[in-house]
Design an enzyme around this catalytic site. Sequence first.
Site, PDB file in Angstrom:
ATOM      1  N   GLY A  47       1.214  10.359 -18.533  1.00 43.89           N
ATOM      2  CA  GLY A  47       1.916   9.983 -17.296  1.00 43.89           C
ATOM      3  C   GLY A  47       3.393  10.325 -17.426  1.00 43.89           C
ATOM      4  O   GLY A  47       4.264   9.510 -17.114  1.00 43.89           O
ATOM      5  N   SER A  49       5.367  12.727 -15.982  1.00 48.95           N
ATOM      6  CA  SER A  49       6.059  13.598 -15.033  1.00 48.95           C
ATOM      7  C   SER A  49       7.049  12.902 -14.103  1.00 48.95           C
ATOM      8  O   SER A  49       7.903  13.577 -13.512  1.00 48.95           O
ATOM      9  CB  SER A  49       5.026  14.359 -14.196  1.00 48.95           C
ATOM     10  OG  SER A  49       4.120  13.466 -13.608  1.00 48.95           O
ATOM     11  N   ALA A 111      -6.037  12.293 -16.445  1.00 53.37           N
ATOM     12  CA  ALA A 111      -5.991  11.606 -17.746  1.00 53.37           C
ATOM     13  C   ALA A 111      -7.135  10.595 -17.898  1.00 53.37           C
ATOM     14  O   ALA A 111      -7.379  10.106 -18.999  1.00 53.37           O
ATOM     15  CB  ALA A 111      -4.651  10.898 -17.903  1.00 53.37           C
ATOM     16  N   ALA A 139       0.338   5.405 -13.388  1.00 48.32           N
ATOM     17  CA  ALA A 139       0.270   4.565 -12.189  1.00 48.32           C
ATOM     18  C   ALA A 139      -0.520   5.407 -11.193  1.00 48.32           C
ATOM     19  O   ALA A 139      -0.092   6.501 -10.828  1.00 48.32           O
ATOM     20  CB  ALA A 139       1.648   4.248 -11.665  1.00 48.32           C
ATOM     21  N   TYR A 224       5.101  -5.435 -15.566  1.00 43.25           N
ATOM     22  CA  TYR A 224       6.163  -6.027 -14.758  1.00 43.25           C
ATOM     23  C   TYR A 224       5.794  -7.472 -14.467  1.00 43.25           C
ATOM     24  O   TYR A 224       4.609  -7.784 -14.298  1.00 43.25           O
ATOM     25  CB  TYR A 224       6.339  -5.251 -13.444  1.00 43.25           C
ATOM     26  CG  TYR A 224       7.439  -5.819 -12.585  1.00 43.25           C
ATOM     27  CD1 TYR A 224       8.767  -5.733 -12.996  1.00 43.25           C
ATOM     28  CD2 TYR A 224       7.156  -6.483 -11.401  1.00 43.25           C
ATOM     29  CE1 TYR A 224       9.785  -6.286 -12.252  1.00 43.25           C
ATOM     30  CE2 TYR A 224       8.178  -7.046 -10.638  1.00 43.25           C
ATOM     31  CZ  TYR A 224       9.488  -6.939 -11.071  1.00 43.25           C
ATOM     32  OH  TYR A 224      10.500  -7.507 -10.335  1.00 43.25           O
ATOM     33  N   TYR A 234       2.518  -9.687  -6.684  1.00 40.26           N
ATOM     34  CA  TYR A 234       2.533  -8.916  -7.934  1.00 40.26           C
ATOM     35  C   TYR A 234       1.871  -9.697  -9.079  1.00 40.26           C
ATOM     36  O   TYR A 234       0.691  -9.511  -9.350  1.00 40.26           O
ATOM     37  CB  TYR A 234       3.964  -8.453  -8.296  1.00 40.26           C
ATOM     38  CG  TYR A 234       3.884  -7.272  -9.240  1.00 40.26           C
ATOM     39  CD1 TYR A 234       4.040  -5.970  -8.787  1.00 40.26           C
ATOM     40  CD2 TYR A 234       3.553  -7.448 -10.592  1.00 40.26           C
ATOM     41  CE1 TYR A 234       3.889  -4.882  -9.651  1.00 40.26           C
ATOM     42  CE2 TYR A 234       3.400  -6.374 -11.453  1.00 40.26           C
ATOM     43  CZ  TYR A 234       3.572  -5.101 -10.977  1.00 40.26           C
ATOM     44  OH  TYR A 234       3.403  -4.040 -11.832  1.00 40.26           O
ATOM     45  N   LYS A 243      -2.514  -6.149 -15.051  1.00 37.32           N
ATOM     46  CA  LYS A 243      -1.533  -6.225 -16.142  1.00 37.32           C
ATOM     47  C   LYS A 243      -1.991  -7.227 -17.213  1.00 37.32           C
ATOM     48  O   LYS A 243      -1.731  -7.037 -18.394  1.00 37.32           O
ATOM     49  CB  LYS A 243      -0.150  -6.595 -15.606  1.00 37.32           C
ATOM     50  CG  LYS A 243       0.467  -5.509 -14.717  1.00 37.32           C
ATOM     51  CD  LYS A 243       0.676  -4.181 -15.429  1.00 37.32           C
ATOM     52  CE  LYS A 243       1.367  -3.141 -14.600  1.00 37.32           C
ATOM     53  NZ  LYS A 243       1.350  -1.799 -15.214  1.00 37.32           N
ATOM     54  N   VAL A 273      12.953   1.873  -8.354  1.00 32.24           N
ATOM     55  CA  VAL A 273      12.391   2.704  -7.294  1.00 32.24           C
ATOM     56  C   VAL A 273      11.624   3.853  -7.941  1.00 32.24           C
ATOM     57  O   VAL A 273      12.209   4.708  -8.608  1.00 32.24           O
ATOM     58  CB  VAL A 273      13.515   3.290  -6.410  1.00 32.24           C
ATOM     59  CG1 VAL A 273      12.926   4.071  -5.245  1.00 32.24           C
ATOM     60  CG2 VAL A 273      14.445   2.196  -5.926  1.00 32.24           C
ATOM     61  N   THR A 274      10.308   3.835  -7.795  1.00 37.06           N
ATOM     62  CA  THR A 274       9.487   4.977  -8.218  1.00 37.06           C
ATOM     63  C   THR A 274       8.479   5.211  -7.094  1.00 37.06           C
ATOM     64  O   THR A 274       8.383   4.397  -6.160  1.00 37.06           O
ATOM     65  CB  THR A 274       8.720   4.722  -9.533  1.00 37.06           C
ATOM     66  OG1 THR A 274       7.765   3.675  -9.315  1.00 37.06           O
ATOM     67  CG2 THR A 274       9.632   4.325 -10.685  1.00 37.06           C
TER      68      THR A 274
HETATM   69  P1  NAD Z   1       5.112   6.840 -11.304  1.00 38.26           P
HETATM   70  O1  NAD Z   1       4.306   6.909 -10.081  1.00 38.26           O
HETATM   71  O2  NAD Z   1       6.537   7.303 -11.251  1.00 38.26           O
HETATM   72  O3  NAD Z   1       4.407   7.686 -12.494  1.00 38.26           O
HETATM   73  C1  NAD Z   1       3.032   7.740 -12.674  1.00 38.26           C
HETATM   74  C2  NAD Z   1       2.655   8.845 -13.643  1.00 38.26           C
HETATM   75  O4  NAD Z   1       1.218   8.810 -13.788  1.00 38.26           O
HETATM   76  C3  NAD Z   1       2.984  10.276 -13.183  1.00 38.26           C
HETATM   77  O5  NAD Z   1       3.393  11.047 -14.303  1.00 38.26           O
HETATM   78  C4  NAD Z   1       1.648  10.811 -12.671  1.00 38.26           C
HETATM   79  O6  NAD Z   1       1.493  12.226 -12.756  1.00 38.26           O
HETATM   80  C5  NAD Z   1       0.715  10.126 -13.651  1.00 38.26           C
HETATM   81  N1  NAD Z   1      -0.682  10.060 -13.171  1.00 38.26           N
HETATM   82  C6  NAD Z   1      -1.168   9.357 -12.114  1.00 38.26           C
HETATM   83  N2  NAD Z   1      -2.511   9.523 -12.035  1.00 38.26           N
HETATM   84  C7  NAD Z   1      -2.866  10.329 -13.073  1.00 38.26           C
HETATM   85  C8  NAD Z   1      -4.085  10.853 -13.539  1.00 38.26           C
HETATM   86  N3  NAD Z   1      -5.245  10.579 -12.948  1.00 38.26           N
HETATM   87  N4  NAD Z   1      -4.058  11.684 -14.624  1.00 38.26           N
HETATM   88  C9  NAD Z   1      -2.885  11.989 -15.252  1.00 38.26           C
HETATM   89  N5  NAD Z   1      -1.702  11.489 -14.864  1.00 38.26           N
HETATM   90  C10 NAD Z   1      -1.687  10.675 -13.790  1.00 38.26           C
HETATM   91  O7  NAD Z   1       4.998   5.337 -11.813  1.00 38.26           O
HETATM   92  P2  NAD Z   1       5.947   4.334 -12.635  1.00 38.26           P
HETATM   93  O8  NAD Z   1       6.544   3.392 -11.668  1.00 38.26           O
HETATM   94  O9  NAD Z   1       6.806   5.057 -13.609  1.00 38.26           O
HETATM   95  O10 NAD Z   1       4.824   3.504 -13.418  1.00 38.26           O
HETATM   96  C11 NAD Z   1       4.464   3.727 -14.754  1.00 38.26           C
HETATM   97  C12 NAD Z   1       4.098   2.395 -15.386  1.00 38.26           C
HETATM   98  O11 NAD Z   1       5.254   1.560 -15.395  1.00 38.26           O
HETATM   99  C13 NAD Z   1       3.008   1.634 -14.618  1.00 38.26           C
HETATM  100  O12 NAD Z   1       2.174   0.961 -15.549  1.00 38.26           O
HETATM  101  C14 NAD Z   1       3.816   0.610 -13.835  1.00 38.26           C
HETATM  102  O13 NAD Z   1       3.061  -0.522 -13.496  1.00 38.26           O
HETATM  103  C15 NAD Z   1       4.905   0.287 -14.849  1.00 38.26           C
HETATM  104  N6  NAD Z   1       6.100  -0.372 -14.303  1.00 38.26           N
HETATM  105  C16 NAD Z   1       6.729   0.109 -13.185  1.00 38.26           C
HETATM  106  C17 NAD Z   1       7.828  -0.591 -12.690  1.00 38.26           C
HETATM  107  C18 NAD Z   1       8.558  -0.100 -11.450  1.00 38.26           C
HETATM  108  O14 NAD Z   1       9.310  -0.876 -10.870  1.00 38.26           O
HETATM  109  N7  NAD Z   1       8.374   1.128 -11.040  1.00 38.26           N
HETATM  110  C19 NAD Z   1       8.315  -1.744 -13.340  1.00 38.26           C
HETATM  111  C20 NAD Z   1       7.670  -2.164 -14.495  1.00 38.26           C
HETATM  112  C21 NAD Z   1       6.559  -1.491 -14.974  1.00 38.26           C
END
Ligand code: NAD
Length: 395
Positions: A47, A49, A111, A139, A224, A234, A243, A273-274
């Site tokens: 993940g 990218s 993945a 995610a 989170y 959440y 989680k 923000v993602t």
């Molecule tokens: P994101 O959407 O920016 O990134 C998701 C990544 O998963 C990308 O690289 C995407 O290509 C990859 N992906 C999705 N489906 C896939 C698949 N089938 N095969 C291969 N790759 C795949 O998300 P994010 O916000 O960076 O989240 C990543 C983790 O961090 C998650 O577990 C999320 O719950 C956690 N998190 C996020 C936050 C937030 O506020 N954004 C806070 C705390 C924890």
Amino acid sequence: MIIKPKTRGFICTTAHPEGCRQNVKEQINYIKSKDPIKGPKKVLVIGSSTGYGLASRITAAFGCGADTIGVFFEKPAEDKRTATAGWYNMAAFEEEAKKAGLYSKSINGDAFSDSIKEKTIELIKKDWGKVDLIIYSLAAPRRTHPKTGEVFNSVIKPIGNPYTNKTVNFHTGEVSEITVEPATEDEIRQTVAVMGGEEWEMWIEALKTAGVLADGAITVAFSYIGPELTHAVYKNGTIGKAKEHLEASAKNITNLLKDIDGKAYISVNKALVTQSSSAIPVVPLYISLLFKIMKEKGIHEGCIEQLYRLFAERLYADTLLLDNEGRIRLDDLEMREDVQNEVAKLWSKVNTENIEEITDIKGYREDFFKLFGFGLSGINYDEECSEKVDIPGLV
Ligand code: NAD
């Protein structure tokens, strides 16, 4: 092609290659401005990218000088469509890594499938032998189970009762009340199947069976928690159940890795923000208030600042600070009492009329468009650019 942002609901359907490159470079420059980290040398990011995974890959490569393999699911440009932002991010990352003399290879595919796991393991065997650190940062909205073929969809819903609270359309700034109906048992099961830890365990099992985990290998997944006001949607909702499952998986993995002295950790990160978080009701409004307050206090962080802290001040520091549940906490600044008290005060007041003034919705919007390579300084968005970009190390 001249590329402008086009939005549909929570997503932006276009991405700008030069803007994404600039975004990746800014993160690399941040890491280069910090002290080098004595950390891992071979790092797999699942993940890698966008969001936290992208920041992990950048920190490993440019903070630790590590060789990296990134796994992600992105689309290249096709016909009149741009590639996805993650595609452009990985192209930019690979170019910069190569310039710096760092090994970097990328695998684009699902993945959750066995074939991508096998491909990754083959690459590790061929090029590295063993891997020191595995970051699991997926995610996803859905998952096809690699053994049974069942397709699971994840939903963001409360459990038990309907949940009503304020939310914002961050494009227009309109604050309204939203009611989210509770999830069914099956929706809970499916969300846990997508965002829980089953796949994380499968990945580590597969890597261990193949004999490619170094002694003392570490793996980390992100979680989170957040404040009371988002708990219904959440922490105590469907995603929170997933989680909880992820946390149980961390314990299972640590058990599995006992003989090689390996460990699995959950890192509880800050709300940012993602692409994933912008789809959660209520959360964008909370983030807009949070950013305002954290910026005023000088303690605001983005993904890259969080990841630098994870590597330099937690995972590879002399002592690893954990909470009572054995988790790494990078949400320490977000959860500070003074920060949360001020968020709660403003939460009751915020409405469509005062949102621009009392929240950082402007910063939220900027961060959102930046995810897709828009609004970066030094880029001329009226200029033609080629949407067709190759990822140098794609295998
Ligand atoms: P994101 O959407 O920016 O990134 C998701 C990544 O998963 C990308 O690289 C995407 O290509 C990859 N992906 C999705 N489906 C896939 C698949 N089938 N095969 C291969 N790759 C795949 O998300 P994010 O916000 O960076 O989240 C990543 C983790 O961090 C998650 O577990 C999320 O719950 C956690 N998190 C996020 C936050 C937030 O506020 N954004 C806070 C705390 C924890």
